[in-house]
Scaffold this active site. Structure first.
Site, PDB file in Angstrom:
ATOM      1  CD  GLU A 134      -3.254  -0.789   0.222  1.00 54.64           C
ATOM      2  OE1 GLU A 134      -3.004   0.404  -0.407  1.00 54.64           O
ATOM      3  OE2 GLU A 134      -4.121  -1.497   0.213  1.00 54.64           O
ATOM      4  CD  GLU A 151       4.525 -21.455  11.034  1.00 55.31           C
ATOM      5  OE1 GLU A 151       4.513 -21.983  12.480  1.00 55.31           O
ATOM      6  OE2 GLU A 151       3.482 -20.939  10.613  1.00 55.31           O
TER       7      GLU A 151
END
Length: 316
Positions: A94, A125
């Site tokens: 953004e 992960e």
């Protein structure tokens, strides 16, 4: 705490984490009506802002380090796995359209790569070496700031990235929802809002994810404000990339200067779509080249550029 000791601590009981505890207020949630479920969730969500407020000093310290880093040519790097990683990528993505920063200034990395944005890659992960490799692959330097994001505060992928960043001298912060976590011990600073147990036990995309999103909003937005990307609360560095943003830019220019819609469109055309330049031109009477020179002289801070232009007599 050394990295070996930290990774050993990761093996501790998952159930001991605040974020994994059972919430007594939702113990019978499967017996509730739809309205009751929503009321329960809403009541829990009300606690999030207070939990974030308690971390404002740590958030402020981190923002100051981000501003300093970007000011000397560094970057803000988010890294996480699962929901945490997606939130980091979202915030990073953004920044270019909102503040007209280069795409590489704020970077989001997620365990499992871009595939993990849409499809869970859960095992990714667990590999701390890959976390280190991923930040190394983007050319991490001492100028950069690395924000490791993991609710548990013990995700190996993220810890590997933080450990590598610290070893080369980059500033690191851990964004978790479990105080005193291994990540918090490993990073230079810890941001650890305690939102409490989730309404669905262990579903940390809920309150914990919301807290993370709020804090990421603060980190990027406050940093960009400090870097001169707004004028007052106006988003004057917005990139005009579609009709909605073109309309927003026109409205912003009219509101800021009192000019007509036609004049606003003309100014935006003359400034090549730069709201900052258009405002500066309209308020001070500068042409585009002079306005650009004033902005560059003030490192993009519009308020300072206006003051500078008003003190500088126009050249004949």
């Amino acid at each position: 705490m050394g990295v070996a000791a930290v990774f050993t601590a990761v093996q501790s009981d998952l159930g001991a984490l605040v974020s994994e505890a059972s919430n007594s207020r939702s113990a019978d949630i499967d017996l509730m009506t739809t309205a009751q479920i929503l009321a329960c969730m809403n009541a829990e969500d009300r606690k999030i802002a207070d939990a974030v407020a308690a971390e404002l000093p740590a958030i402020a310290q981190t923002v100051d380090r981000i501003v300093a880093a970007i000011g000397r040519g560094g970057r803000l790097i988010y890294i996480g796995a699962g929901t945490s990683g997606r939130l980091g990528v979202l915030d990073a993505s953004e920044c270019p359209p909102t503040f007209s920063v280069p795409p590489g200034m704020v970077v989001g990395l997620i365990a499992g790569g871009d595939t993990a944005l849409r499809t869970s890659v859960e095992a990714a992960e667990d590999d701390e070496a890959t976390g280190a490799e991923d930040v190394k692959a983007i050319g991490l330097t001492t100028k950069d700031v690395v924000i490791g994001i993991a609710v548990s505060g013990r995700t190996p992928f993220v810890m590997g990235a933080i450990d590598y960043a610290r070893r080369i001298g980059a500033f690191t912060a851990a964004l978790t929802c479990n105080p005193g976590s291994p990540m918090a011990d490993l990073a230079d600073i810890a941001i650890s809002p305690v939102v409490g147990p989730e309404v669905v036990t262990g579903s940390t995309r809920l309150k914990s994810g919301t807290a993370q999103k709020m804090i990421l909003n603060m980190l990027s937005t406050a940093s960009m404000i400090r870097l001169g990307k707004t004028w007052g609360n106006r988003m004057v560095d917005v990139t005009i990339s579609n009709r909605k943003l073109a309309d927003r830019a026109t409205a912003m220019l009219r509101d800021a200067t009192g000019c007509s819609a036609d004049d606003a469109r003309t100014l935006l055309d003359q400034s090549n779509g730069s709201v900052k330049l258009a405002i500066l031109m309209q308020i001070t009477g500068c042409d585009a080249d002079a306005a650009r020179a004033n902005l560059e002289a003030e490192n993009g801070f519009l308020r300072k550029a206006i003051e500078r232009a008003e003190k500088t007599p126009p050249q004949s």
